[in-house]
Design a protein around this motif. Structure first.
Motif, PDB file in Angstrom:
ATOM      1  N   LEU A 167       0.826  -1.201   0.000  1.00 53.92           N
ATOM      2  CA  LEU A 167       0.000   0.000   0.000  1.00 53.92           C
ATOM      3  C   LEU A 167       0.867   1.261   0.000  1.00 53.92           C
ATOM      4  N   LEU A 168       1.996   1.181   0.708  1.00 54.36           N
ATOM      5  CA  LEU A 168       2.918   2.320   0.773  1.00 54.36           C
ATOM      6  C   LEU A 168       3.882   2.356  -0.415  1.00 54.36           C
ATOM      7  N   LYS A 169       3.722   1.385  -1.333  1.00 55.77           N
ATOM      8  CA  LYS A 169       4.547   1.298  -2.547  1.00 55.77           C
ATOM      9  C   LYS A 169       6.023   1.038  -2.224  1.00 55.77           C
ATOM     10  N   CYS A 170       6.261   0.298  -1.144  1.00 56.46           N
ATOM     11  CA  CYS A 170       7.614  -0.095  -0.772  1.00 56.46           C
ATOM     12  C   CYS A 170       7.983  -1.399  -1.482  1.00 56.46           C
ATOM     13  N   ALA A 171       9.280  -1.618  -1.654  1.00 58.25           N
ATOM     14  CA  ALA A 171       9.788  -2.850  -2.261  1.00 58.25           C
ATOM     15  C   ALA A 171      10.461  -3.692  -1.181  1.00 58.25           C
ATOM     16  N   PHE A 172      10.234  -5.004  -1.207  1.00 58.71           N
ATOM     17  CA  PHE A 172      10.774  -5.853  -0.144  1.00 58.71           C
ATOM     18  C   PHE A 172      10.881  -7.291  -0.627  1.00 58.71           C
ATOM     19  N   SER A 173      11.707  -8.059   0.059  1.00 55.86           N
ATOM     20  CA  SER A 173      11.852  -9.481  -0.227  1.00 55.86           C
ATOM     21  C   SER A 173      10.916 -10.277   0.674  1.00 55.86           C
ATOM     22  N   LYS A 174      10.267 -11.261   0.095  1.00 56.48           N
ATOM     23  CA  LYS A 174       9.403 -12.134   0.887  1.00 56.48           C
ATOM     24  C   LYS A 174      10.173 -13.313   1.483  1.00 56.48           C
ATOM     25  N   ASP A 175      11.473 -13.351   1.245  1.00 55.20           N
ATOM     26  CA  ASP A 175      12.300 -14.438   1.764  1.00 55.20           C
ATOM     27  C   ASP A 175      12.968 -14.092   3.088  1.00 55.20           C
ATOM     28  N   GLN A 176      12.821 -12.870   3.561  1.00 48.37           N
ATOM     29  CA  GLN A 176      13.479 -12.496   4.811  1.00 48.37           C
ATOM     30  C   GLN A 176      12.814 -13.171   6.003  1.00 48.37           C
ATOM     31  N   VAL A 177      13.585 -13.320   7.091  1.00 48.58           N
ATOM     32  CA  VAL A 177      13.084 -13.992   8.285  1.00 48.58           C
ATOM     33  C   VAL A 177      13.226 -13.053   9.478  1.00 48.58           C
ATOM     34  N   GLY A 178      12.888 -13.578  10.677  1.00 49.47           N
ATOM     35  CA  GLY A 178      12.927 -12.742  11.875  1.00 49.47           C
ATOM     36  C   GLY A 178      11.580 -12.089  12.122  1.00 49.47           C
ATOM     37  N   MET A 179      11.534 -11.229  13.117  1.00 45.66           N
ATOM     38  CA  MET A 179      10.248 -10.657  13.521  1.00 45.66           C
ATOM     39  C   MET A 179      10.020  -9.242  12.999  1.00 45.66           C
ATOM     40  N   PHE A 180      10.661  -8.933  11.876  1.00 42.22           N
ATOM     41  CA  PHE A 180      10.468  -7.644  11.214  1.00 42.22           C
ATOM     42  C   PHE A 180      10.382  -7.863   9.708  1.00 42.22           C
ATOM     43  N   VAL A 181       9.891  -6.846   9.009  1.00 44.19           N
ATOM     44  CA  VAL A 181       9.997  -6.811   7.551  1.00 44.19           C
ATOM     45  C   VAL A 181      10.714  -5.522   7.180  1.00 44.19           C
ATOM     46  N   TRP A 182      11.760  -5.665   6.388  1.00 46.42           N
ATOM     47  CA  TRP A 182      12.623  -4.569   5.944  1.00 46.42           C
ATOM     48  C   TRP A 182      12.237  -4.222   4.521  1.00 46.42           C
ATOM     49  N   ALA A 183      12.002  -2.926   4.253  1.00 43.94           N
ATOM     50  CA  ALA A 183      11.473  -2.545   2.946  1.00 43.94           C
ATOM     51  C   ALA A 183      12.087  -1.246   2.447  1.00 43.94           C
ATOM     52  N   LYS A 184      12.329  -1.200   1.147  1.00 45.76           N
ATOM     53  CA  LYS A 184      12.882  -0.001   0.500  1.00 45.76           C
ATOM     54  C   LYS A 184      11.758   0.982   0.236  1.00 45.76           C
ATOM     55  N   ILE A 185      11.985   2.255   0.560  1.00 47.07           N
ATOM     56  CA  ILE A 185      10.940   3.266   0.401  1.00 47.07           C
ATOM     57  C   ILE A 185      10.776   3.638  -1.074  1.00 47.07           C
ATOM     58  N   PRO A 186       9.607   4.129  -1.451  1.00 41.38           N
ATOM     59  CA  PRO A 186       9.386   4.516  -2.852  1.00 41.38           C
ATOM     60  C   PRO A 186      10.031   5.866  -3.160  1.00 41.38           C
ATOM     61  N   ALA A 187      10.155   6.149  -4.437  1.00 37.78           N
ATOM     62  CA  ALA A 187      10.645   7.464  -4.860  1.00 37.78           C
ATOM     63  C   ALA A 187       9.699   8.548  -4.347  1.00 37.78           C
ATOM     64  N   GLY A 188      10.266   9.692  -4.054  1.00 34.58           N
ATOM     65  CA  GLY A 188       9.452  10.797  -3.556  1.00 34.58           C
ATOM     66  C   GLY A 188       9.720  11.119  -2.098  1.00 34.58           C
ATOM     67  N   TYR A 189      10.408  10.216  -1.399  1.00 33.96           N
ATOM     68  CA  TYR A 189      10.787  10.469  -0.011  1.00 33.96           C
ATOM     69  C   TYR A 189      12.302  10.580   0.071  1.00 33.96           C
ATOM     70  N   ALA A 190      12.775  11.551   0.837  1.00 35.66           N
ATOM     71  CA  ALA A 190      14.213  11.742   0.968  1.00 35.66           C
ATOM     72  C   ALA A 190      14.865  10.587   1.705  1.00 35.66           C
ATOM     73  N   ASP A 191      14.138  10.039   2.681  1.00 36.98           N
ATOM     74  CA  ASP A 191      14.671   8.935   3.473  1.00 36.98           C
ATOM     75  C   ASP A 191      13.524   8.261   4.223  1.00 36.98           C
ATOM     76  N   GLY A 192      13.860   7.237   4.979  1.00 34.73           N
ATOM     77  CA  GLY A 192      12.848   6.500   5.722  1.00 34.73           C
ATOM     78  C   GLY A 192      12.178   7.331   6.801  1.00 34.73           C
ATOM     79  N   TYR A 193      12.879   8.325   7.314  1.00 32.08           N
ATOM     80  CA  TYR A 193      12.277   9.198   8.327  1.00 32.08           C
ATOM     81  C   TYR A 193      11.074   9.935   7.748  1.00 32.08           C
ATOM     82  N   GLY A 194      11.217  10.368   6.492  1.00 34.31           N
ATOM     83  CA  GLY A 194      10.118  11.092   5.865  1.00 34.31           C
ATOM     84  C   GLY A 194       8.873  10.237   5.737  1.00 34.31           C
ATOM     85  N   LEU A 195       9.035   8.992   5.293  1.00 30.30           N
ATOM     86  CA  LEU A 195       7.885   8.097   5.169  1.00 30.30           C
ATOM     87  C   LEU A 195       7.333   7.746   6.545  1.00 30.30           C
TER      88      LEU A 195
END
Length: 386
Positions: free
Chosen positions: A309-337
């Motif tokens: 929904l946030l138009k982030c890109a991520f791998s579905k193969d990652q493990v652990g108790m988090f999901v790590w995702a690349k932010i979409p164009a239009g944001y300077a950094d993850g803080y902005g999103l």
């Protein structure tokens, strides 16, 4: 009063300050949904709680305990390592129970680092590695992890960083936090060989190996690893016992004795009923891990939906108790999103920049929230039009 120089450059932990801001927003009626922190919301196994209750009621368990931990717990840790990792440990000499593995990070840095000694820290990586190195007087030397490199170290870069000869230790963490990257045996073999080649202590922080992962691995499983490796582990994630503060350090007898010299001057043994309950937790079988992972797997599906929904890109193969995702164009950094989602939708997700400059273009979402909260978060983001 003036604080010590060792605190210079050490800020308050990001989540400590951010939670205060979220508290203030909640006082204003915002009702923020926190998808940031990896604090398991599920309880331990009922048998673990039963052991704690029964043992706590006994009159002879309330004294100080051994700095090396109960023999019952050390034996349970050794059996756990043998069963799940295929690693043989001597429970009397190669295991040191800890009051949480985070404290162990500090113990290790204080044991081995002198003023100005270099310590390799992953970027992105767990922020405590960096702060513990600095507090011990060491110098943090980043090694960069990238998505293009599979979130593995670039060993050519490591060789360049080691050329100066002043590196004392290296912090490693696989499954990696925040990226969720799994290790493989080739990576572990390269790390051991690198440590031996340069006489660097490889410190492996291994709390996520059971979460959404069917093949837990230990760096100590590599032949000859004990010569240069010590490994931290924890019951916080895999046993849902974060608030209990039970961790362990494993390695060669010499390393355990060295860390114990520091630890024994800083804290005491854990409450005995907690140690006995922890031993029970470590005896749980595959059914336990399967039940925990079934919950996280369902939640992760909703996190994938939220990130789509946030138009982030991520791998579905990652493990652990988090999901790590690349932010979409239009944001300077993850803080902005992160800030936009917080202030417009009342949902907090973690900006990747807190894990190092290499995380600036990412965000991290925790799985430690009930499904209903994820559904509500998705609806809020849709309503906000983000």
């Amino acid at each position: 009063m003036k604080t010590s120089r060792r605190l210079e450059g050490i800020g308050e932990y990001y989540f400590s300050t951010k939670l205060r801001e979220i508290d203030e927003l909640n006082k204003q009626g915002k009702n923020v949904i926190n998808l940031g922190i990896g604090s398991p919301d599920l309880p331990p196994h009922p048998e673990v709680i039963r052991v704690l209750q029964e043992e706590s009621a006994k009159p002879n368990v309330h004294a100080y305990q051994s700095y090396k931990g109960s023999p019952v717990l050390r034996k349970a840790i050794a059996e756990w390592y043998r069963q799940w990792y295929g690693v043989e440990l001597n429970p009397d000499t190669e295991i040191l129970p800890l009051i949480g593995s985070k404290e162990g990070i500090m113990h290790i840095c204080m044991t081995y680092l002198n003023e100005g000694d270099g310590a390799l820290v992953p970027n992105p990586g767990y922020p405590t590695y960096r702060s513990a190195v600095k507090l011990a007087g060491g110098e943090c030397i980043d090694y960069t992890l990238t998505g293009e490199g599979g979130w593995y170290p670039d060993f050519a870069e490591l060789e360049r960083l080691a050329a100066g000869g002043r590196l004392k230790l290296m912090w490693v963490n696989y499954p990696q936090m925040p990226t969720g990257q799994l290790p493989n045996i080739e990576l572990f073999e390269k790390l051991v060989a690198f440590g031996k080649r340069h006489n660097i202590l490889i410190c492996h922080d291994n709390p996520y190996s059971f979460i959404l992962n069917d093949k837990p691995m230990s760096l100590l499983a590599v032949p000859g690893a004990k010569e240069v490796v010590i490994e931290l582990n924890s019951l916080s994630k895999s046993q849902n016992m974060a608030g209990w503060r039970v961790g362990t350090l494993s390695g060669a007898k010499e390393r355990i004795d060295e860390v114990l010299r520091f630890k024994s001057n800083m804290d005491s043994g854990m409450f005995l009923p907690v140690q006995l309950a922890a031993a029970k937790a470590l005896s749980l079988g595959k059914d336990w891990y399967d039940s925990v992972n079934a919950v996280y797997r369902e939640r992760r599906g909703y996190v994938f939906e939220l990130l789509d929904l946030l138009k982030c890109a991520f791998s579905k193969d990652q493990v652990g108790m988090f999901v790590w995702a690349k932010i979409p164009a239009g944001y300077a950094d993850g803080y902005g999103l992160s800030d936009r989602v917080l202030y417009e939708a009342g949902v907090f997700i973690t900006p990747g920049g807190i894990f190092g400059p290499a995380g600036q273009g990412y965000v991290r979402v925790s799985l430690c929230t009930p499904v209903e909260k994820f559904k509500e978060s998705i609806n809020r983001i849709k309503s906000a039009g983000i």
